[in-house]
Design a protein around this motif. Sequence first.
Motif, PDB file in Angstrom:
ATOM      1  N   ALA A 290       5.747  -2.185  -5.651  1.00 37.87           N
ATOM      2  CA  ALA A 290       6.218  -2.579  -4.046  1.00 37.87           C
ATOM      3  C   ALA A 290       7.200  -4.030  -3.866  1.00 37.87           C
ATOM      4  O   ALA A 290       7.425  -3.638  -2.923  1.00 37.87           O
TER       5      ALA A 290
ATOM      6  N   TYR B 269       7.924   3.992  -7.787  1.00 42.23           N
ATOM      7  CA  TYR B 269       6.411   4.268  -7.095  1.00 42.23           C
ATOM      8  C   TYR B 269       6.277   5.674  -7.984  1.00 42.23           C
ATOM      9  O   TYR B 269       5.222   5.886  -8.414  1.00 42.23           O
TER      10      TYR B 269
ATOM     11  N   HIS C 200      -0.055  -5.881   1.641  1.00 40.94           N
ATOM     12  CA  HIS C 200       1.410  -5.532   1.880  1.00 40.94           C
ATOM     13  C   HIS C 200       1.625  -5.944   3.537  1.00 40.94           C
ATOM     14  O   HIS C 200       1.821  -6.965   3.172  1.00 40.94           O
TER      15      HIS C 200
ATOM     16  N   TYR D  76       0.899  -0.055  -8.260  1.00 40.06           N
ATOM     17  CA  TYR D  76       2.060   0.582  -6.797  1.00 40.06           C
ATOM     18  C   TYR D  76       1.963  -0.250  -6.543  1.00 40.06           C
ATOM     19  O   TYR D  76       3.511  -1.422  -6.340  1.00 40.06           O
TER      20      TYR D  76
ATOM     21  N   TRP E 283      -1.844  -1.325   0.378  1.00 35.68           N
ATOM     22  CA  TRP E 283      -1.199  -1.046   1.435  1.00 35.68           C
ATOM     23  C   TRP E 283      -1.494  -1.615   2.636  1.00 35.68           C
ATOM     24  O   TRP E 283      -1.041  -2.310   3.358  1.00 35.68           O
TER      25      TRP E 283
ATOM     26  N   LEU F  88       0.878   5.801   3.336  1.00 33.95           N
ATOM     27  CA  LEU F  88      -0.593   6.231   4.187  1.00 33.95           C
ATOM     28  C   LEU F  88      -0.420   6.575   4.400  1.00 33.95           C
ATOM     29  O   LEU F  88      -1.834   7.507   4.283  1.00 33.95           O
TER      30      LEU F  88
ATOM     31  N   MET G 102       5.770   0.608   1.120  1.00 41.55           N
ATOM     32  CA  MET G 102       4.587   0.503   1.829  1.00 41.55           C
ATOM     33  C   MET G 102       4.463   0.687   3.296  1.00 41.55           C
ATOM     34  O   MET G 102       4.354  -0.356   3.567  1.00 41.55           O
ATOM     35  N   ASN G 103       5.224   1.898   3.334  1.00 37.60           N
ATOM     36  CA  ASN G 103       5.103   2.239   5.199  1.00 37.60           C
ATOM     37  C   ASN G 103       4.409   3.161   5.593  1.00 37.60           C
ATOM     38  O   ASN G 103       3.013   3.710   4.886  1.00 37.60           O
ATOM     39  N   ARG G 104       4.605   3.620   7.103  1.00 30.68           N
ATOM     40  CA  ARG G 104       3.456   4.479   7.261  1.00 30.68           C
ATOM     41  C   ARG G 104       3.409   5.697   6.875  1.00 30.68           C
ATOM     42  O   ARG G 104       2.397   6.777   6.366  1.00 30.68           O
TER      43      ARG G 104
END
Length: 244
Positions: free
Chosen positions: A162, A173, A213, A158, A210, A6, A1-3
């Motif tokens: 995560a 994922y 998390h 998802y 996201w 996103l 769940m990183n940028r």
Amino acid sequence: MNRTGLIIALTLALAVGLLFGIYPELDLKLTAWFYDAPSKTFPLKLNALAAIARDGAMWIAWGLALPAIVALLVKLARPDRPLLMSGRAIVFLLATLILSAGVLTNLTFKSYWGRPRPVTVTQFNGDQPFVAWWDPRGSCGRNCSFFSGEGATAFWTYAPAALTPPAWRPLAYAAATAFGVMTSLLRMAFGGHFFTDVAAAGLVTFLVIWLAHGYIYRWPSTRLTDEGVDAALTRLATRFRKPG
């Protein structure tokens, strides 16, 4: 769940939203791949194996949520005992499932966004006019097409992905993505949803996960602890068990 995830999700949402907003007929063209004009039906919805696969997908998703549900119920019944699994995991899994597959779909959009399902529009032998994804003024009264609850439930995988160990996370994922895509294709093949219905389900669900998390695990100002969740549930269960 990183940028990076996103950014990819937001880019896809913008691209799909604009493309299908400007050219809404693309939804009809994609759905037509699954429609048999001579028989005036979606053949796959009559296929027993496809129906089993559809039901099985939902059982798999809820099966992944089952440990968190059991752990919560046991804690509420026996507040004196420690949680059977991570408290943060319980909150994360159940909150994201309720929000994405429950509140935002069935209690919000599907109840008030009157987009008819493919099987009910005139282009596929129905009696209701087709409307684009962005138009809530369709003639559907309840349990409408936008956006897909089953798609949201499938893409919710998802969330457990995560929580897998870092070494396994990319594979988890990828599996969640494949599971969500295949379940969504089945919904389209049955005439239950347009492409934008299932795409919105996947993108909205990912954004919910996201944000949750980040709130529960990553952001220092809101980050929870397993001990804090355990203590909060103990207080809640004890309060409800008090007489009077």
